[in-house]
Motif scaffolding. Structure first.
Motif, short mmCIF file in Angstrom:
data_model
loop_
_atom_site.label_atom_id
_atom_site.label_comp_id
_atom_site.label_asym_id
_atom_site.label_seq_id
_atom_site.Cartn_x
_atom_site.Cartn_y
_atom_site.Cartn_z
N ALA A 277 0.83 -1.21 0.00
CA ALA A 277 0.00 0.00 0.00
C ALA A 277 0.87 1.25 0.00
N THR B 36 -3.37 -4.49 -3.49
CA THR B 36 -2.02 -4.39 -2.95
C THR B 36 -1.73 -5.67 -2.18
N SER C 197 -0.70 -5.50 0.99
CA SER C 197 -0.78 -5.10 2.39
C SER C 197 -2.11 -5.50 3.00
N TYR D 266 -5.20 -5.36 5.80
CA TYR D 266 -5.98 -4.27 6.39
C TYR D 266 -6.64 -4.76 7.67
N PRO D 267 -6.57 -4.04 8.79
CA PRO D 267 -5.82 -2.80 8.98
C PRO D 267 -4.33 -3.10 9.19
N LEU D 268 -3.49 -2.13 8.88
CA LEU D 268 -2.05 -2.35 8.95
C LEU D 268 -1.57 -2.69 10.35
N SER E 103 -2.09 -6.64 11.15
CA SER E 103 -1.95 -7.45 9.94
C SER E 103 -1.82 -8.94 10.24
N THR F 159 -7.51 -7.32 2.57
CA THR F 159 -6.40 -6.64 1.91
C THR F 159 -6.76 -5.20 1.61
N ILE F 160 -5.74 -4.35 1.59
CA ILE F 160 -5.95 -2.94 1.28
C ILE F 160 -6.11 -2.77 -0.23
N LYS G 273 -6.41 0.15 -3.17
CA LYS G 273 -6.01 1.54 -3.37
C LYS G 273 -6.58 2.10 -4.66
N GLU H 38 -7.58 4.46 1.64
CA GLU H 38 -7.48 2.99 1.66
C GLU H 38 -8.84 2.38 1.93
N GLY I 83 -10.64 -1.60 2.72
CA GLY I 83 -10.39 -3.00 3.00
C GLY I 83 -11.41 -3.88 2.31
#
Length: 446
Positions: free
Chosen positions: A347, A393, A395, A397-399, A402, A408-409, A411, A425, A427
């Motif tokens: 992300a 991405t 990454s 979600y939430p970071l 994780s 997942t995030i 974008k 962002e 999710g």
């Protein structure tokens, strides 16, 4: 791209009564239960007249036309201004719909419509008709079966099998029904038939040149219509008339990358989330992954279980080859990138690329566009980062949590929802394969 379904019906007062309202209600309820329920727009019109049909085809540009009502081998019955029956011949119906390039499939859920279906195959990729009479309850069963499958997977042939199987199960005389007449291995007979055709500009020329009017009129008409045809085709390929395209089909998109230098970058929104991070340099694909690229990958791995549901006969429509592929889950997108020795961006990487490109990526259109579309005078380094499709991405979600999250995030903005800030962002579950989600890959600098 949302799939537009036009449900039309006619039950003139001088014909036998039909429960079309129930059929249309069942179709809507069936679509509402599917995985891709947000991917459909249903337009329903009853007591249809010839002029109504013409106006709907022009204004709504449907992908699927579903007719319920009365028909015979030579055409269908609509209504006149007084509610009485008006006959539209096979040729008349073909001439009504042949110029509507958006149509993928026509369903004629009415008696003796097989010959009508055959007459449309030069214009429409998929046409479904009934071989003989069909009772109300069987017509309803077919619709429920057909749209049940379609609401989960955009594949007309398989949806047809489900619809015809529903007829089998609802019928007391199963021996009179079969699945599909285009596959020789099917041994028994069916009421419902599916025909696979094509769309070709030559049918436009044929219709004019074979008519009984003088030659001067069709020639003059073609001089007007043919430029309009190609302009319409351009709009379908680009999505908007006022955009430019910095891409051609011979370009090797896998090698078209933009270098993001290593260093410290400020990301996030003003306030709490604003922060400075240090990243290693990476190379980001300049273009979203296209249908053409994804088809090449699918053919290489020979795996068709999770194809985008808007592909027809396991392939994207020819004019959509250079459009971004959508309806690909996170797992399948991740596998695609890894097959090229790449990966999905984090992300943070996506946001940094977006910020570096933001002043040159102010393009937005309310329809999906081919990759490489841009609106500004300056050609962007990375195309369609924040307008065509939202992007996967790697990454979670939430970071901050994780380790336990399976979401997942996502974008970027998309053609359905509009522009988003680079820091925005969302999710979404990894299994999602939505019409508004695409992806691009990155690789680490060596």
């Amino acid at each position: 791209m949302k799939i537009r379904i036009l449900l039309i019906s006619a039950n003139p007062k001088d014909t036998s009564g039909l429960r079309i309202d129930k059929e249309f209600r069942e179709i809507q309820e069936t679509l509402d239960k599917g995985n891709y329920r947000r991917g459909f727009i249903v337009i329903s019109r009853s007591a249809i007249r010839e002029q109504d049909l013409r106006e709907l085809l022009i204004s709504k540009k449907p992908h699927i036309i579903h007719f319920s009502g009365h028909s015979e081998k030579n055409g269908i019955y609509v209504e006149d201004d007084y509610g009485n029956s008006k006959f539209i011949s096979n040729l008349g119906l073909a001439n009504l719909i042949f110029a509507t390039k958006s149509i993928h499939c026509v369903i004629l859920n009415s008696c003796f419509s097989e010959d009508i279906a055959k007459s449309l195959t030069n214009h429409i990729p998929y046409v479904i008709g009934m071989e003989s009479t069909i009772a109300d309850e069987l017509a309803l069963a077919f619709s429920k079966g057909f749209y049940t499958y379609l609401s989960h997977n955009y594949n007309f042939e398989k949806a047809f099998y489900y619809g015809n199987n529903a007829i089998d199960l609802a019928s007391d005389k199963k021996k009179h029904f079969r699945s599909l007449n285009i596959k020789p291995k099917e041994p028994h007979k069916s009421i419902a038939k599916i025909f696979i055709g094509n769309k070709n500009l030559s049918i436009l020329l044929y219709n004019f040149l074979s008519s009984k009017i003088t030659l001067a009129v069709p020639i003059l008409t073609m001089l007007i219509i043919i430029p309009l045809y190609f302009w319409h085709d351009y709009i379908e390929r680009t999505g908007c008339p006022d955009t430019q395209i910095a891409i051609h089909e011979e370009l090797d998109l896998d090698k078209e990358v933009f270098k993001i230098e290593p260093g410290n970058y400020q990301i996030g929104k003003l306030g709490k989330s604003l922060r400075v991070i240090n990243i290693k340099g990476f190379l980001m694909d300049r273009y979203e992954v296209t249908n053409k690229q994804y088809l090449k990958y699918i053919e290489k791995i020979r795996q068709t279980e999770s194809l985008p549901s808007d592909w027809i006969n396991e392939k994207p429509a020819p004019h959509l080859m250079m459009f971004p592929v959508s309806q690909v889950s996170w797992e399948d997108a991740d596998k695609y990138c890894k097959s090229l020795g790449k990966r999905l961006p984090t992300a943070e990487e996506w946001e940094i690329a977006c910020l570096k490109n933001e002043k040159k990526s102010n393009y937005h259109c309310s329809s999906l566009s081919s990759v490489g579309s841009y609106f500004s005078n300056t050609v962007p380094e990375i195309f369609n980062l924040n307008d065509n499709l939202s992007e996967w991405t790697q990454s979670l979600y939430p970071l901050q949590d994780s380790s336990s999250s399976k979401t997942t995030i996502l974008k970027g903005g998309n053609y359905q929802g509009g522009y988003e800030q680079c820091s925005t962002e969302a999710g979404i579950t990894n299994e999602a394969a939505e019409l508004f989600i695409g992806f691009r890959c990155v690789s680490d600098q060596s």
